[in-house]
Design a protein around this motif. Structure first.
Motif, short mmCIF file in Angstrom:
data_model
loop_
_atom_site.label_atom_id
_atom_site.label_comp_id
_atom_site.label_asym_id
_atom_site.label_seq_id
_atom_site.Cartn_x
_atom_site.Cartn_y
_atom_site.Cartn_z
N MET A 16 -1.41 3.06 12.86
CA MET A 16 -0.40 2.53 11.70
C MET A 16 -1.70 2.16 11.13
SD MET A 16 -0.47 -1.37 11.34
CE MET A 16 -1.49 -1.81 11.32
N ILE A 17 -3.16 2.55 11.53
CA ILE A 17 -3.93 2.95 9.90
C ILE A 17 -3.98 4.00 9.94
CG2 ILE A 17 -6.08 2.95 9.93
CD1 ILE A 17 -5.78 0.14 9.42
N ASN A 18 -3.74 4.76 9.81
CA ASN A 18 -4.00 6.00 9.69
C ASN A 18 -2.64 6.57 8.65
OD1 ASN A 18 -6.26 7.10 11.15
ND2 ASN A 18 -5.43 8.02 12.88
N LEU A 19 -1.48 5.97 9.21
CA LEU A 19 0.38 5.60 8.08
C LEU A 19 -0.47 5.54 6.74
CD1 LEU A 19 2.71 5.29 11.04
CD2 LEU A 19 2.11 7.95 9.96
N LEU A 20 -0.72 4.49 7.25
CA LEU A 20 -1.39 4.03 5.77
C LEU A 20 -2.56 4.21 4.74
CD1 LEU A 20 -1.51 -0.40 6.97
CD2 LEU A 20 0.30 0.89 6.11
N LYS A 21 -3.37 5.04 5.16
CA LYS A 21 -4.16 5.84 5.19
C LYS A 21 -3.73 7.52 4.35
CE LYS A 21 -7.84 5.54 7.99
NZ LYS A 21 -9.25 6.00 8.22
N ALA A 22 -2.64 7.47 5.35
CA ALA A 22 -2.04 8.98 4.65
C ALA A 22 -1.05 8.96 2.72
CB ALA A 22 -0.45 9.19 5.90
N PHE A 69 -8.79 -5.42 12.27
CA PHE A 69 -8.73 -4.19 10.70
C PHE A 69 -9.31 -4.55 9.25
CE2 PHE A 69 -4.33 -4.22 12.42
CZ PHE A 69 -4.00 -3.37 13.68
N GLU A 70 -10.14 -5.26 9.80
CA GLU A 70 -10.69 -6.15 8.35
C GLU A 70 -11.69 -4.49 7.29
OE1 GLU A 70 -13.20 -9.41 5.89
OE2 GLU A 70 -12.51 -9.63 8.17
N SER A 71 -11.93 -4.29 8.11
CA SER A 71 -13.35 -3.19 7.56
C SER A 71 -12.31 -1.64 7.35
CB SER A 71 -14.22 -2.48 8.03
OG SER A 71 -13.71 -2.04 9.98
N GLU A 72 -11.37 -1.98 8.23
CA GLU A 72 -10.36 -0.09 7.93
C GLU A 72 -9.70 -0.72 6.10
OE1 GLU A 72 -10.03 2.50 8.67
OE2 GLU A 72 -11.01 2.58 10.05
N PHE A 73 -9.13 -2.03 6.25
CA PHE A 73 -8.52 -2.16 5.03
C PHE A 73 -9.83 -2.09 4.17
CE2 PHE A 73 -5.41 -4.64 7.22
CZ PHE A 73 -4.66 -3.80 8.09
N VAL A 74 -11.26 -2.33 3.72
CA VAL A 74 -12.14 -2.45 2.39
C VAL A 74 -12.68 -0.50 2.21
CG1 VAL A 74 -14.28 -3.30 2.45
CG2 VAL A 74 -13.17 -4.67 3.39
N LYS A 75 -12.62 -0.41 3.37
CA LYS A 75 -12.21 1.45 2.94
C LYS A 75 -11.26 1.25 2.17
CE LYS A 75 -14.72 2.29 7.75
NZ LYS A 75 -14.77 2.79 8.48
N ASP A 104 -10.29 3.95 -2.34
CA ASP A 104 -8.91 5.14 -1.95
C ASP A 104 -8.66 5.54 -3.53
OD1 ASP A 104 -7.24 6.54 0.75
OD2 ASP A 104 -6.35 6.95 -1.69
N THR A 105 -9.01 6.65 -3.58
CA THR A 105 -8.86 6.90 -5.09
C THR A 105 -6.51 7.39 -4.75
OG1 THR A 105 -7.96 9.91 -4.06
CG2 THR A 105 -10.48 8.71 -5.07
N GLU A 130 -4.16 4.71 -5.84
CA GLU A 130 -4.07 3.48 -6.13
C GLU A 130 -2.72 2.21 -5.55
OE1 GLU A 130 -2.29 1.52 -10.47
OE2 GLU A 130 -4.03 2.67 -10.55
N ARG A 131 -1.94 3.35 -4.88
CA ARG A 131 -0.93 2.57 -4.16
C ARG A 131 -1.19 2.46 -2.69
NH1 ARG A 131 4.07 6.14 -2.45
NH2 ARG A 131 1.50 7.06 -1.62
N ILE A 132 -2.41 3.32 -2.42
CA ILE A 132 -3.09 2.47 -0.91
C ILE A 132 -4.09 1.60 -0.77
CG2 ILE A 132 -4.46 3.43 0.42
CD1 ILE A 132 -2.80 6.56 0.79
N ALA A 133 -4.97 1.52 -2.08
CA ALA A 133 -5.85 0.68 -2.52
C ALA A 133 -4.75 -0.41 -2.84
CB ALA A 133 -6.47 0.96 -3.49
N ILE A 134 -3.70 -0.71 -3.64
CA ILE A 134 -3.61 -1.82 -4.05
C ILE A 134 -2.92 -2.32 -2.70
CG2 ILE A 134 -1.49 -2.80 -5.13
CD1 ILE A 134 -1.74 -0.67 -7.12
N ASP A 135 -2.06 -1.78 -1.90
CA ASP A 135 -1.75 -2.19 -0.32
C ASP A 135 -2.84 -2.72 0.16
OD1 ASP A 135 0.50 -1.59 -1.35
OD2 ASP A 135 0.56 0.06 0.70
N ALA A 136 -4.22 -2.01 0.42
CA ALA A 136 -5.16 -2.64 0.95
C ALA A 136 -5.46 -4.14 0.79
CB ALA A 136 -6.38 -1.30 0.94
#
Length: 186
Positions: free
Chosen positions: A116-122, A149-155, A159-160, A162-168
């Motif tokens: 799930m995290i990998n899909l969200l980060k892609a 998942f907190e540390s993954e969401f912080v990373k 993210d460059t 913007e959509r991934i960063a805002i979701d996180a």
């Protein structure tokens, strides 16, 4: 998820017994579910069918490899191929609109968390997948499961893309721990 190995060997091969022993031990330890061994000296049609030019030759979850590999190299290959399977399974459930089964999979299986995290980060994850994954995350907001998942969401929040960063950042707001709220205030 099943892990399947198809190993192709020949009697004259010096490395084949080493690979066979590694795979048999991994099979006995439960790291491999299905292990099939074929002697292409006795079944030369298999060498032609799979275009086998040297042995040991093997398929790990359908991907072809040749030569000697260490146990740790095989475990990395298995981990990667299993992650791909988990991602595909999540994609399939979300495409079918089955949020309940997706949520259950994420709750019950650590590998599904990582998928799930990998899909969200892609960058290339489709918007419909992101929306489905967000719905699953929202449904887990009242449980402590999101805390892992907190540390993954912080990373991801840096993210460059913007959509991934805002979701996180949104996911961090759902977690609501002191650490996640502190990160949001920065």
């Amino acid at each position: 998820l099943e892990t399947e190995i198809s190993l192709f060997v020949m009697n004259e091969c010096q490395l084949c017994p080493l690979m066979e022993k590694i795979f048999q031990e991994m099979h006995q330890n439960g790291e491999i579910n299905i292990l099939n061994t074929f002697d292409i000296g006795l079944q030369p049609e298999l060498a032609e069918q799979f275009t086998i030019r040297s042995v040991p030759f093997y398929f790990i979850n359908g991907v072809a490899f040749t030569g000697l590999k260490t146990v740790s190299e095989i475990k990395k290959i298995l981990q990667f191929s299993n992650r791909e399977k988990w991602q595909e399974q999540l994609r399939q459930l979300l495409t079918e609109g089955d949020l309940k089964s997706t949520e259950q999979m994420v709750v019950e299986h650590g590998e599904a968390h990582k998928a799930m995290i990998n899909l969200l980060k892609a960058d290339d994850t489709e918007l419909s997948m992101r929306i489905g994954l967000s719905a699953v995350i929202e449904s887990l907001a009242d449980s402590n499961l999101l805390n892992c998942f907190e540390s993954e969401f912080v990373k991801m929040s840096t993210d460059t893309n913007e959509r991934i960063a805002i979701d996180a950042l949104y996911y961090l707001s759902l977690i609501g721990t002191k650490t996640s709220l502190l990160h949001l205030s920065e």
